[in-house]
Design an enzyme around this catalytic site. Structure first.
Site, PDB file in Angstrom:
ATOM      1  N   LYS A  42       5.357  10.745  -8.217  1.00 11.47           N
ATOM      2  CA  LYS A  42       4.656   9.589  -7.642  1.00 11.47           C
ATOM      3  C   LYS A  42       5.383   9.103  -6.385  1.00 11.47           C
ATOM      4  O   LYS A  42       4.752   8.793  -5.372  1.00 11.47           O
ATOM      5  CB  LYS A  42       4.570   8.450  -8.664  1.00 11.47           C
ATOM      6  CG  LYS A  42       3.618   8.760  -9.822  1.00 11.47           C
ATOM      7  CD  LYS A  42       3.681   7.684 -10.906  1.00 11.47           C
ATOM      8  CE  LYS A  42       2.916   8.120 -12.142  1.00 11.47           C
ATOM      9  NZ  LYS A  42       2.954   7.143 -13.230  1.00 11.47           N
ATOM     10  N   GLN A  88       6.715   2.612 -15.454  1.00 14.00           N
ATOM     11  CA  GLN A  88       6.422   3.917 -16.075  1.00 14.00           C
ATOM     12  C   GLN A  88       6.474   3.798 -17.589  1.00 14.00           C
ATOM     13  O   GLN A  88       7.423   3.262 -18.154  1.00 14.00           O
ATOM     14  CB  GLN A  88       7.417   4.976 -15.562  1.00 14.00           C
ATOM     15  CG  GLN A  88       7.129   6.383 -16.056  1.00 14.00           C
ATOM     16  CD  GLN A  88       5.778   6.932 -15.592  1.00 14.00           C
ATOM     17  OE1 GLN A  88       5.283   6.573 -14.526  1.00 14.00           O
ATOM     18  NE2 GLN A  88       5.177   7.790 -16.391  1.00 14.00           N
ATOM     19  N   ASP A 144      -1.683   0.241 -11.527  1.00 12.87           N
ATOM     20  CA  ASP A 144      -2.055   1.089 -12.671  1.00 12.87           C
ATOM     21  C   ASP A 144      -3.337   0.580 -13.334  1.00 12.87           C
ATOM     22  O   ASP A 144      -3.935   1.291 -14.142  1.00 12.87           O
ATOM     23  CB  ASP A 144      -0.936   1.080 -13.724  1.00 12.87           C
ATOM     24  CG  ASP A 144      -0.022   2.294 -13.631  1.00 12.87           C
ATOM     25  OD1 ASP A 144      -0.509   3.363 -13.207  1.00 12.87           O
ATOM     26  OD2 ASP A 144       1.156   2.177 -13.991  1.00 12.87           O
TER      27      ASP A 144
END
Ligand code: GUN
Length: 300
Positions: A60, A104, A127
């Site tokens: 990412k 994460q 997200d």
């Protein structure tokens, strides 16, 4: 390819579409920079050193840098307390250079993950995991939505796979993929069935799907004879088989003889997830830009 695998399905090439999307995002970021504005910024929070998470986070960060997004590494040891992560999120929420905050998952077991996600500013929740954004997706109002189902919708649209009036079967009910996927397909007028581990005769239900999205995390669980001839098959799985090979949730060789279109693993959904993350970061940046009346975001 070996001669005994006779593929008839069209391959939905997520790697190639993701490349196109990233090229477009790169141009948009460059235009902002050329106008004297700061770079879009992502803070990536990694707690501990779970090997899979380390790889995902590295990918990412690399993708961000490639399109001109400033990715800030915020690594914390596995034993970090809930309180200190809450303080960190508060700090990032207040940082004018941070457009996106990504924690994460999974987090170490002593941490209350959802309560940390709840603390992220919904306008920086790239997200799409915050309850406000989940609620907006449910209601069909504008917001930041989860990246994997967004990427799947983009793949279906690029391949011009019809959704309106079709039967869609989503296997898996996670908050990250299954539930938001079902909502996005429903919003496009598919008739959606969500299946999970307690669904009786899963194969029979999957066989009703014109579109099948497999997001269960079990190597090659979906067999060729579960697939309706002509269906579009989307494989979200990333598993290792007994030989250590990366495989999806769908038995690709079997399913590709029956389906009209299918995503490969790797090179299908995975690259699209990252492309949509970048797209969410830029959307967050651009909406902040408008809020700030532009001048506030100029670099000095
Ligand atoms: N872990 C597995 N998938 C994801 C994702 O899409 N976002 C985050 N933050 N963590 C994950």
């Amino acid at each position: 390819m070996s001669g005994d695998i006779e593929t008839t399905a069209r391959i939905l090439d997520g790697k190639s579409l993701a490349g196109e999307i990233r090229a477009d995002l790169t141009r948009r970021v460059a235009a902002h920079r050329a106008a004297g504005r700061r770079a879009p910024g992502l803070a990536v929070v990694l707690v501990g050193d779970d090997p899979a998470s380390v790889v995902y986070v590295r990918n990412k960060r690399r993708a961000c840098l490639e399109v001109g997004i400033a990715a800030r590494d915020v690594d914390r040891p596995a034993g970090t307390s809930q309180a200190s992560l809450e303080a960190l999120i508060d700090e990032l929420n207040a940082d004018p250079d941070v457009d996106g905050i990504l924690i994460q998952m999974p987090l170490p077991a002593h941490l209350a993950a959802q309560s940390l996600l709840d603390r992220i500013d919904p306008a920086r929740d790239v997200d799409g995991f915050h309850p406000i954004n989940a609620g907006r997706l449910l209601l069909g109002t504008p917001g930041l939505a989860p990246c994997t189902p967004l990427g799947i919708m983009a793949l279906l649209d690029r391949a011009q796979i019809p959704i309106d009036g079709k039967r869609a079967v989503v296997i898996g009910r996670s908050n990250i993929v299954g539930k938001p996927m079902a909502l996005m397909l429903l919003a496009r007028n598919a008739t959606v069935t969500i299946c999970h581990s307690r669904t009786p005769d899963l194969a029979k239900t999957v066989r009703e799907g014109d579109i099948v999205v497999a997001a269960v995390g079990r190597a090659e669980m979906v067999r060729g004879d579960w697939i309706k001839p002509g269906a579009a098959v989307i494989d979200v799985g990333m598993n290792r088989d007994a030989a250590g090979k990366l495989v999806g949730d769908v038995a690709f060789a079997e399913a590709s003889r029956v389906a009209a279109a299918i995503t490969p693993v790797p090179g299908g959904v995975g690259p699209m997830t990252i492309a949509m993350l970048l797209s969410n970061i830029l959307a967050s940046y651009e909406s902040r830009l408008e809020l700030a009346g532009r001048g506030d975001l100029r670099s000095s």
